[in-house]
Design an enzyme around this catalytic site. Structure first.
Site, PDB file in Angstrom:
ATOM      1  N   ASP A  67       0.808  -1.219   0.000  1.00 51.54           N
ATOM      2  CA  ASP A  67       0.000   0.000   0.000  1.00 51.54           C
ATOM      3  C   ASP A  67       0.840   1.266   0.000  1.00 51.54           C
ATOM      4  OD1 ASP A  67       0.945  -0.340   2.603  1.00 51.54           O
ATOM      5  OD2 ASP A  67      -0.995  -0.905   3.415  1.00 51.54           O
ATOM      6  N   ASN A 136      -7.484  -2.887  14.092  1.00 49.79           N
ATOM      7  CA  ASN A 136      -8.889  -3.142  13.722  1.00 49.79           C
ATOM      8  C   ASN A 136      -9.023  -4.353  12.793  1.00 49.79           C
ATOM      9  OD1 ASN A 136      -7.872  -2.216  11.320  1.00 49.79           O
ATOM     10  ND2 ASN A 136      -9.307  -0.505  11.082  1.00 49.79           N
ATOM     11  N   HIS A 138      -7.222  -4.900  10.025  1.00 49.26           N
ATOM     12  CA  HIS A 138      -6.930  -4.691   8.595  1.00 49.26           C
ATOM     13  C   HIS A 138      -5.640  -5.374   8.168  1.00 49.26           C
ATOM     14  CE1 HIS A 138      -4.671  -0.566   9.204  1.00 49.26           C
ATOM     15  NE2 HIS A 138      -3.787  -1.540   9.119  1.00 49.26           N
ATOM     16  N   GLU A 143      -9.580  -2.023   5.172  1.00 47.90           N
ATOM     17  CA  GLU A 143     -10.225  -1.748   6.451  1.00 47.90           C
ATOM     18  C   GLU A 143     -11.482  -2.609   6.599  1.00 47.90           C
ATOM     19  OE1 GLU A 143      -8.484  -0.122   8.355  1.00 47.90           O
ATOM     20  OE2 GLU A 143      -7.875   1.869   7.662  1.00 47.90           O
TER      21      GLU A 143
HETATM   22  C1  GLP Z   1      -0.467  -0.019   8.621  1.00 45.18           C
HETATM   23  C2  GLP Z   1      -0.203  -0.649   7.228  1.00 45.18           C
HETATM   24  C3  GLP Z   1      -0.287  -2.133   7.313  1.00 45.18           C
HETATM   25  C4  GLP Z   1       0.384  -2.535   8.597  1.00 45.18           C
HETATM   26  C5  GLP Z   1      -0.527  -2.178   9.738  1.00 45.18           C
HETATM   27  C6  GLP Z   1       0.075  -2.341  11.102  1.00 45.18           C
HETATM   28  O1  GLP Z   1      -1.260   1.068   8.597  1.00 45.18           O
HETATM   29  N1  GLP Z   1      -0.993  -0.195   6.153  1.00 45.18           N
HETATM   30  O2  GLP Z   1       0.284  -2.730   6.176  1.00 45.18           O
HETATM   31  O3  GLP Z   1       0.594  -3.911   8.608  1.00 45.18           O
HETATM   32  O4  GLP Z   1      -1.051  -0.893   9.532  1.00 45.18           O
HETATM   33  O5  GLP Z   1       0.956  -1.318  11.408  1.00 45.18           O
HETATM   34  P1  GLP Z   1       2.063  -1.447  12.516  1.00 45.18           P
HETATM   35  O6  GLP Z   1       2.980  -2.527  12.061  1.00 45.18           O
HETATM   36  O7  GLP Z   1       2.749  -0.118  12.564  1.00 45.18           O
HETATM   37  O8  GLP Z   1       1.388  -1.803  13.781  1.00 45.18           O
END
Ligand code: GLP
Length: 256
Positions: A67, A136, A138, A143
């Protein structure tokens, strides 16, 4: 699903990096799917170390990131392209031209999304997709309410995601509320998936994804439908799993 529970984030990263290195060592032209966020950072550090020690060669590897924020200026320190360059690509011998991050700096984003899907297909599909997990539930930026049939597209970001990631964006970038994300169907087409979840903040999403019903309300629950998924969890992220003992027994069997 293989559910692997380790004592700490260090051990999780060690195992994630081992899986990635093993894949590359058995197929030089591996196509990786890569994630950003805090979760994969230690794994990337381990990959860099393995590369420097000469135990993995990225020269023929290609990669697709999950992403990118929509509206992040090119070259911004908070773009996911910058994140990948700084935290992995510039420290290993992957060819930068073989690394893809969705390009959100375009007035034709829908076309960009379509092309991203085509590019993945042309490379023969993703061999190994690395995922983190949102609080959440995702994956990528899919989402809650994302269709399991979704493809790469522009998505709105949930308020919980904006809050979770707000400390990673500058004041000017706090207005960002959209992104380009690979879709759930895109992710599920990967031949193998490794998903990492670390810390107590992920425990609720982990239990819903692994033990809950298939539901668009928890996008990561879609992984129950994939035939080759490994969950790598630390103690805190696995703390709410009701069948933890069973997973640990199964993990012992896998280690035999
Ligand atoms: C982010 C990314 C995801 C990531 C997730 C967890 O916003 N878009 O690809 O895996 O949320 O983030 P983090 O690893 O900082 O907890």
């Amino acid at each position: 699903m293989k559910i692997m529970i380790y004592d700490n984030a260090e051990q999780v990263a060690e195992h994630a990096a081992n899986i990635i290195c093993r894949t590359i060592n058995s197929k030089a032209k591996t196509v990786l799917g890569l994630a950003t966020g805090r979760t994969p950072l230690k794994t990337y550090q381990k990959l860099i170390k393995s590369h420097k020690q000469g135990s993995v060669d990225f020269s023929q590897v290609s990669s697709f990131n999950l992403d990118e924020y929509l509206g992040v200026k090119p070259g911004s320190n908070n773009s996911y392209r910058f994140f990948m360059n700084e935290n992995l690509f510039k420290h290993i011998n992957i060819k930068l031209e073989n690394t893809a991050v969705p390009c959100s700096d375009s007035d034709k984003v829908n076309q960009t999304c379509h092309q991203y899907e085509q590019q993945i297909k042309q490379c023969g599909g993703i061999d190994l997709q690395l995922l983190g997990l949102g609080t959440n539930g995702h994956i990528g930026f899919n989402e809650p309410s994302s269709s399991f049939a979704s493809r790469t597209r522009v998505v709105a970001l949930a308020s919980s995601t904006l809050l979770d990631n707000s400390d990673l964006l500058t004041d000017q970038e706090q207005t960002i509320d959209k992104a380009i994300s690979m879709g759930i169907a895109t992710i599920l087409e990967s031949k193998e998936i490794v998903i990492i979840a670390l810390g107590e903040a992920k425990a609720q999403a982990v239990v819903l994804a692994i033990e809950g019903a298939l539901s668009a309300s928890c996008p990561a629950s879609c992984l129950q439908m994939h035939g080759n998924v490994t969950w790598l969890l630390d103690q805190e992220a696995s703390s709410l799993l009701t069948q933890k003992h069973y997973y640990q027994l199964s993990q012992q069997l896998l280690a035999c």
